[in-house]
Scaffold this motif. Structure first.
Motif, PDB file in Angstrom:
ATOM      1  N   ASP A  28       0.861  -1.183   0.000  1.00 31.90           N
ATOM      2  CA  ASP A  28       0.000   0.000   0.000  1.00 31.90           C
ATOM      3  C   ASP A  28       0.903   1.242   0.000  1.00 31.90           C
ATOM      4  OD1 ASP A  28      -1.721   2.062   0.440  1.00 31.90           O
ATOM      5  OD2 ASP A  28      -2.642   1.225   2.244  1.00 31.90           O
ATOM      6  N   TRP A  29       1.272   1.682  -1.191  1.00 28.62           N
ATOM      7  CA  TRP A  29       2.287   2.737  -1.330  1.00 28.62           C
ATOM      8  C   TRP A  29       1.784   4.100  -0.877  1.00 28.62           C
ATOM      9  CZ3 TRP A  29       6.935   0.826  -1.698  1.00 28.62           C
ATOM     10  CH2 TRP A  29       7.072  -0.474  -2.201  1.00 28.62           C
ATOM     11  N   LYS A  30       0.466   4.221  -0.671  1.00 27.32           N
ATOM     12  CA  LYS A  30      -0.069   5.503  -0.164  1.00 27.32           C
ATOM     13  C   LYS A  30       0.487   5.819   1.222  1.00 27.32           C
ATOM     14  CE  LYS A  30      -4.510   4.573  -0.032  1.00 27.32           C
ATOM     15  NZ  LYS A  30      -4.535   3.142  -0.391  1.00 27.32           N
ATOM     16  N   GLN A  31       0.891   4.774   1.946  1.00 24.33           N
ATOM     17  CA  GLN A  31       1.377   4.970   3.313  1.00 24.33           C
ATOM     18  C   GLN A  31       2.714   5.715   3.352  1.00 24.33           C
ATOM     19  OE1 GLN A  31      -0.689   4.263   5.709  1.00 24.33           O
ATOM     20  NE2 GLN A  31      -2.106   3.226   4.314  1.00 24.33           N
ATOM     21  N   VAL A  32       3.433   5.686   2.231  1.00 30.86           N
ATOM     22  CA  VAL A  32       4.770   6.297   2.205  1.00 30.86           C
ATOM     23  C   VAL A  32       4.711   7.771   2.584  1.00 30.86           C
ATOM     24  CG1 VAL A  32       6.625   7.012   0.643  1.00 30.86           C
ATOM     25  CG2 VAL A  32       5.807   4.656   0.601  1.00 30.86           C
ATOM     26  N   GLU A  33       3.819   8.509   1.932  1.00 26.66           N
ATOM     27  CA  GLU A  33       3.750   9.960   2.170  1.00 26.66           C
ATOM     28  C   GLU A  33       3.308  10.260   3.600  1.00 26.66           C
ATOM     29  OE1 GLU A  33       4.783  12.348   0.136  1.00 26.66           O
ATOM     30  OE2 GLU A  33       5.277  10.862  -1.415  1.00 26.66           O
ATOM     31  N   LEU A  34       2.346   9.473   4.087  1.00 28.49           N
ATOM     32  CA  LEU A  34       1.840   9.689   5.453  1.00 28.49           C
ATOM     33  C   LEU A  34       2.948   9.466   6.478  1.00 28.49           C
ATOM     34  CD1 LEU A  34      -1.542   7.737   5.137  1.00 28.49           C
ATOM     35  CD2 LEU A  34      -1.225  10.223   5.208  1.00 28.49           C
ATOM     36  N   LEU A  35       3.691   8.383   6.290  1.00 30.37           N
ATOM     37  CA  LEU A  35       4.746   8.066   7.264  1.00 30.37           C
ATOM     38  C   LEU A  35       5.903   9.056   7.170  1.00 30.37           C
ATOM     39  CD1 LEU A  35       4.672   4.168   7.046  1.00 30.37           C
ATOM     40  CD2 LEU A  35       4.197   5.560   9.079  1.00 30.37           C
ATOM     41  N   ALA A  36       6.260   9.430   5.965  1.00 32.71           N
ATOM     42  CA  ALA A  36       7.356  10.396   5.809  1.00 32.71           C
ATOM     43  C   ALA A  36       6.971  11.734   6.446  1.00 32.71           C
ATOM     44  CB  ALA A  36       7.693  10.576   4.329  1.00 32.71           C
ATOM     45  N   ALA A  37       5.709  12.132   6.257  1.00 35.06           N
ATOM     46  CA  ALA A  37       5.250  13.402   6.854  1.00 35.06           C
ATOM     47  C   ALA A  37       5.297  13.322   8.374  1.00 35.06           C
ATOM     48  CB  ALA A  37       3.832  13.719   6.368  1.00 35.06           C
ATOM     49  N   GLN A  38       4.962  12.142   8.915  1.00 32.54           N
ATOM     50  CA  GLN A  38       4.989  11.982  10.377  1.00 32.54           C
ATOM     51  C   GLN A  38       6.416  12.023  10.910  1.00 32.54           C
ATOM     52  OE1 GLN A  38       1.814  11.678  11.969  1.00 32.54           O
ATOM     53  NE2 GLN A  38       3.157  12.466  13.571  1.00 32.54           N
ATOM     54  N   VAL A  39       7.342  11.414  10.177  1.00 33.72           N
ATOM     55  CA  VAL A  39       8.754  11.459  10.589  1.00 33.72           C
ATOM     56  C   VAL A  39       9.229  12.908  10.585  1.00 33.72           C
ATOM     57  CG1 VAL A  39      11.117  10.845   9.908  1.00 33.72           C
ATOM     58  CG2 VAL A  39       9.305   9.110   9.863  1.00 33.72           C
ATOM     59  N   ILE A  97      31.141  12.868   6.896  1.00 30.87           N
ATOM     60  CA  ILE A  97      29.970  12.729   7.773  1.00 30.87           C
ATOM     61  C   ILE A  97      30.322  13.217   9.171  1.00 30.87           C
ATOM     62  CG2 ILE A  97      28.360  11.093   8.850  1.00 30.87           C
ATOM     63  CD1 ILE A  97      27.882  11.392   5.855  1.00 30.87           C
ATOM     64  N   LYS A  98      29.462  14.121   9.702  1.00 32.23           N
ATOM     65  CA  LYS A  98      29.703  14.676  11.035  1.00 32.23           C
ATOM     66  C   LYS A  98      28.851  13.903  12.044  1.00 32.23           C
ATOM     67  CE  LYS A  98      28.777  19.089  11.445  1.00 32.23           C
ATOM     68  NZ  LYS A  98      28.863  20.528  11.191  1.00 32.23           N
ATOM     69  N   ASN A  99      27.739  14.471  12.485  1.00 26.56           N
ATOM     70  CA  ASN A  99      26.887  13.737  13.431  1.00 26.56           C
ATOM     71  C   ASN A  99      26.015  12.726  12.686  1.00 26.56           C
ATOM     72  OD1 ASN A  99      27.786  15.172  15.702  1.00 26.56           O
ATOM     73  ND2 ASN A  99      26.425  16.879  15.163  1.00 26.56           N
ATOM     74  N   ILE A 100      25.672  11.670  13.406  1.00 23.52           N
ATOM     75  CA  ILE A 100      24.797  10.659  12.810  1.00 23.52           C
ATOM     76  C   ILE A 100      23.550  10.518  13.689  1.00 23.52           C
ATOM     77  CG2 ILE A 100      24.583   8.249  12.088  1.00 23.52           C
ATOM     78  CD1 ILE A 100      27.605   8.218  11.624  1.00 23.52           C
ATOM     79  N   TYR A 101      22.381  10.662  13.050  1.00 27.51           N
ATOM     80  CA  TYR A 101      21.109  10.509  13.741  1.00 27.51           C
ATOM     81  C   TYR A 101      20.395   9.279  13.182  1.00 27.51           C
ATOM     82  CZ  TYR A 101      22.244  15.385  14.703  1.00 27.51           C
ATOM     83  OH  TYR A 101      22.889  16.527  15.075  1.00 27.51           O
ATOM     84  N   ALA A 102      19.555   8.674  14.013  1.00 31.98           N
ATOM     85  CA  ALA A 102      18.847   7.469  13.593  1.00 31.98           C
ATOM     86  C   ALA A 102      17.352   7.661  13.790  1.00 31.98           C
ATOM     87  CB  ALA A 102      19.330   6.272  14.409  1.00 31.98           C
ATOM     88  N   ALA A 103      16.572   7.353  12.758  1.00 36.50           N
ATOM     89  CA  ALA A 103      15.110   7.436  12.855  1.00 36.50           C
ATOM     90  C   ALA A 103      14.503   6.141  12.331  1.00 36.50           C
ATOM     91  CB  ALA A 103      14.589   8.617  12.035  1.00 36.50           C
ATOM     92  N   ALA A 104      13.535   5.624  13.073  1.00 35.39           N
ATOM     93  CA  ALA A 104      12.811   4.435  12.618  1.00 35.39           C
ATOM     94  C   ALA A 104      11.318   4.708  12.767  1.00 35.39           C
ATOM     95  CB  ALA A 104      13.205   3.221  13.448  1.00 35.39           C
ATOM     96  N   ILE A 105      10.525   4.037  11.954  1.00 33.68           N
ATOM     97  CA  ILE A 105       9.074   4.208  12.064  1.00 33.68           C
ATOM     98  C   ILE A 105       8.600   3.560  13.368  1.00 33.68           C
ATOM     99  CG2 ILE A 105       6.830   3.701  10.997  1.00 33.68           C
ATOM    100  CD1 ILE A 105       8.640   5.631   9.348  1.00 33.68           C
ATOM    101  N   THR A 106       8.968   2.276  13.544  1.00 30.23           N
ATOM    102  CA  THR A 106       8.503   1.578  14.745  1.00 30.23           C
ATOM    103  C   THR A 106       9.648   0.830  15.412  1.00 30.23           C
ATOM    104  OG1 THR A 106       7.906  -0.374  13.433  1.00 30.23           O
ATOM    105  CG2 THR A 106       6.151   1.206  13.898  1.00 30.23           C
TER     106      THR A 106
END
Ligand SMILES: O=P(O)(O)OC[C@H]1O[C@H](OP(=O)(O)OP(=O)(O)O)[C@H](O)[C@@H]1O
Length: 196
Positions: free
Chosen positions: A57-68, A185-194
């Motif tokens: 369900d590729w529609k979820q991509v935009e929703l999740l990216a916006a939430q991140v 590369i200077k600082n490294i940040y990590a983001a995950a959906i869940t």
């Protein structure tokens, strides 16, 4: 989207995930094909990710990216580039790459989806998805992550590592440690959906 941000621990400078993936899982028994069945209740990000990854369900991509962008990006310093985590399973379209590019479009931050090179597992070795402990996954990833030093302009940037599901942290940690060797590369940040 309802979120419940959690700090994710690892060798990065800061890391967060939006929500727990599965909130409850009730065993229903074995179906007519002999498979265990569960009644899973997922968080909203977990359900969106499930639909994206397992129901295409590729529609979820935009929703999740916006939430991140809305929830997690303000928790980090200024991000210079986005680096999606490499997948294990070969797919025509990779959910994490699509998420990274959607986030890149929303934020006008460049995505480097060829910076992380993950060498194939040795023939006969188990797939990452069939391993469960941090030690097993560290061993399976050992020596397989390398960096394609593909930043052409001069300078030093903060990188955002992006993954879908954070479990033991082995994948993001292996990538983070490899990226620490890259002088641009200077600082490294990590983001995950869940998180699992
Ligand atoms: O925190 P960890 O314990 O390292 O686990 C998380 C990783 O495992 C899954 O990927 P996997 O390599 O199984 O393949 P996929 O992304 O192709 O589904 C998931 O997408 C993360 O990348």
């Amino acid at each position: 989207m309802d979120v419940q941000v959690k700090k994710i621990e690892g060798s990065w400078d800061a890391g967060y995930a939006l929500h727990k993936h599965t909130l409850s899982s009730v065993y229903l028994g074995v179906d007519e094909w002999g498979h265990d069945r569960f009644d899973n209740t997922r968080s909203e990000p977990g359900e969106a990710l499930y639909k994206l990854k397992y129901q295409s369900d590729w529609k979820q991509v935009e929703l999740l990216a916006a939430q991140v962008r809305e929830t997690l990006l303000p928790l980090f310093g200024k991000i210079g580039l986005i680096v999606p985590m490499p997948a294990s399973i070969v797919r025509a379209r990779q959910p994490v790459y699509e998420l990274a590019h959607a986030l890149g479009r929303l934020t006008d931050i460049r995505v480097f989806d060829e910076m992380i090179v993950k060498a194939p597992a040795l023939p006969g070795s188990p797939a990452l998805k069939n391993l469960y402990t941090r030690e097993q996954k560290d061993a399976a990833l050992s020596g397989r992550i390398s960096i394609n030093e593909c930043i052409t302009n001069e300078g030093c940037w903060n990188a955002l590592l992006l993954d879908d599901l954070f479990d033991t942290g082995a994948t993001m940690d292996a990538v983070c440690q490899a990226l620490r060797t890259y002088r641009k590369i200077k600082n490294i940040y990590a983001a995950a959906i869940t998180w699992k």
